[in-house]
Design an enzyme around this catalytic site. Structure first.
Site, PDB file in Angstrom:
ATOM      1  N   ASP A  94      69.572  28.400  -5.293  1.00  0.00           N
ATOM      2  CA  ASP A  94      68.999  29.207  -4.219  1.00  0.00           C
ATOM      3  C   ASP A  94      69.094  28.418  -2.896  1.00  0.00           C
ATOM      4  O   ASP A  94      68.796  27.222  -2.866  1.00  0.00           O
ATOM      5  CB  ASP A  94      67.519  29.467  -4.570  1.00  0.00           C
ATOM      6  N   ASN A 271      64.956  38.488  -5.495  1.00  0.00           N
ATOM      7  CA  ASN A 271      64.384  37.145  -5.694  1.00  0.00           C
ATOM      8  C   ASN A 271      62.860  37.168  -5.704  1.00  0.00           C
ATOM      9  O   ASN A 271      62.234  37.742  -4.796  1.00  0.00           O
ATOM     10  CB  ASN A 271      64.778  36.238  -4.525  1.00  0.00           C
TER      11      ASN A 271
HETATM   12  P1  13P Z   1      59.166  35.228  -2.380  1.00  0.00           P
HETATM   13  O1  13P Z   1      58.600  34.118  -1.556  1.00  0.00           O
HETATM   14  O2  13P Z   1      58.817  36.573  -1.850  1.00  0.00           O
HETATM   15  O3  13P Z   1      58.829  35.113  -3.829  1.00  0.00           O
HETATM   16  O4  13P Z   1      60.766  35.142  -2.266  1.00  0.00           O
HETATM   17  C1  13P Z   1      61.440  34.077  -2.859  1.00  0.00           C
HETATM   18  C2  13P Z   1      62.851  33.978  -2.466  1.00  0.00           C
HETATM   19  O5  13P Z   1      63.418  34.882  -1.891  1.00  0.00           O
HETATM   20  C3  13P Z   1      63.544  32.727  -2.803  1.00  0.00           C
HETATM   21  O6  13P Z   1      64.823  32.684  -2.265  1.00  0.00           O
END
Ligand code: 13P
Length: 325
Positions: A94, A271
């Site tokens: 990520d 996500n």
């Molecule tokens: P949240 O903070 O809404 O859970 O999103 C996480 C995210 O998009 C990580 O890339």
């Protein structure tokens, strides 16, 4: 040591997204920072027979290292296989910010990577994404890019307000055609971390910019779109944290119906990180308060796994991915 993701039992996201687009659902991309979270994610996808993307941040990757990350993913796929199922699972980096971070992840067995050039000027974002795509595609690793900025905090989201720099649909089309990315994260009003939606003066919640999503979908039919920042921030967890010694602001997350709607459109990956963190943390605080004489962290770790499993099953239901493995 280098890892080939195939040997870890992982797949890239190509087929996952093709199916998700065709049948109108999204694959849950679930972040984990603990063994309990990972186990609960695997419990949930086995129960629901859902494809899954295991979301790892560069910070976690640095913290626990190559070896541990790859082995954890392998244990996840082994558990799925020994349940007699062939659920597709991807290990996804990520918010990789540099080519070197991506390279390290690919060598460490990730089957999918994100290169986040969203803060760069448009042409530089394209150039970085192209470079990553050429490298990753030669190794059959899929690439997510980002255009438009989601504000908010990735790792600790307790401050600030959410303001997005929305993705321009025409630029998104140009970006998709020139960058070589396999999927694109866009900004339509979601936001990382705790602080997300600002209620309207009448108390209702604003709608995400589904018009932007529709315009990209019309221009690039079949192309998978990604939504970051989709946690719901349930009041139950925020209240539990505050009742048991914490102090965080009451905020409003993304309503389930809006995530459901996006998943039926071109969004193929959603996500979720913060909901998993606050669920684990709220229940850890509660259990520790209820067991003041505890001396072993298993007093909470064993109990939070089924609670987390329920949360992840709910996410799978919203995204419509149950039974799609
Ligand atoms: P949240 O903070 O809404 O859970 O999103 C996480 C995210 O998009 C990580 O890339």
């Amino acid at each position: 040591m280098r890892y080939d993701y195939h040997e870890l039992g992982l797949v890239n996201t190509a087929q996952m997204f093709e199916n998700a687009y065709r049948y109108g659902y999204a694959v849950p991309a679930l972040n984990f920072v603990s063994i309990e979270q990972l186990n609960a994610i695997v419990d949930a996808v086995i129960e629901k027979k859902s494809p899954v993307i295991l979301l790892v941040s560069p910070n976690l990757h640095r913290q626990i290292g190559h070896e541990m990350t790859a082995r954890l993913a392998q244990v996840a796929t082994d558990r799925i296989r020994s349940a007699g199922l062939s659920i597709p699972a991807a290990l996804h980096l990520d918010h990789g910010m540099t080519f070197e971070q991506v390279e390290m992840a690919v060598e460490g067995g990730f089957s999918s990577v994100m290169i986040d050039g969203s803060k760069l000027p448009f042409e530089e974002n394209i150039a970085l994404t192209r470079k990553v795509a050429e490298y990753a595609h030669a190794r059959k690793v899929t690439v997510e890019a980002e255009l438009g900025i989601l504000k908010g905090k990735e790792e600790q989201g307790t401050e600030g307000t959410c303001e997005s720099m929305y993705t321009d649909p025409e630029m998104a089309v140009d970006f998709i055609e020139r960058s070589g990315c396999d999927s694109l994260a866009i900004s339509i009003g979601t936001c990382h971390g705790l602080v997300k939606m600002k209620p309207n003066p009448d108390g209702t919640l604003p709608e995400l910019r589904f018009d932007i999503l529709s315009r990209i979908q019309e221009r690039k039919p079949g192309f998978p779109i990604v939504l970051h920042g989709c946690s719901n921030i349930p009041k139950e967890y925020v209240d539990m944290i505050n009742r048991h010694g914490g102090h965080i602001e009451r905020t409003v997350g993304i309503p389930d119906e809006q995530v459901r709607k996006a998943a039926k459109m071109a969004v193929c990956k959603v996500n979720i990180a913060t909901d998993g963190w606050i669920c684990a943390l709220a229940n850890t605080r509660r259990i520790l308060d209820e067991n003041p004489d505890a001396i072993d962290s298993r007093v909470f770790s064993l109990k939070i796994r089924p609670i987390l499993k329920e949360l992840y099953e709910h996410k799978i239901d919203i995204m419509g991915s149950a039974g799609r493995a």
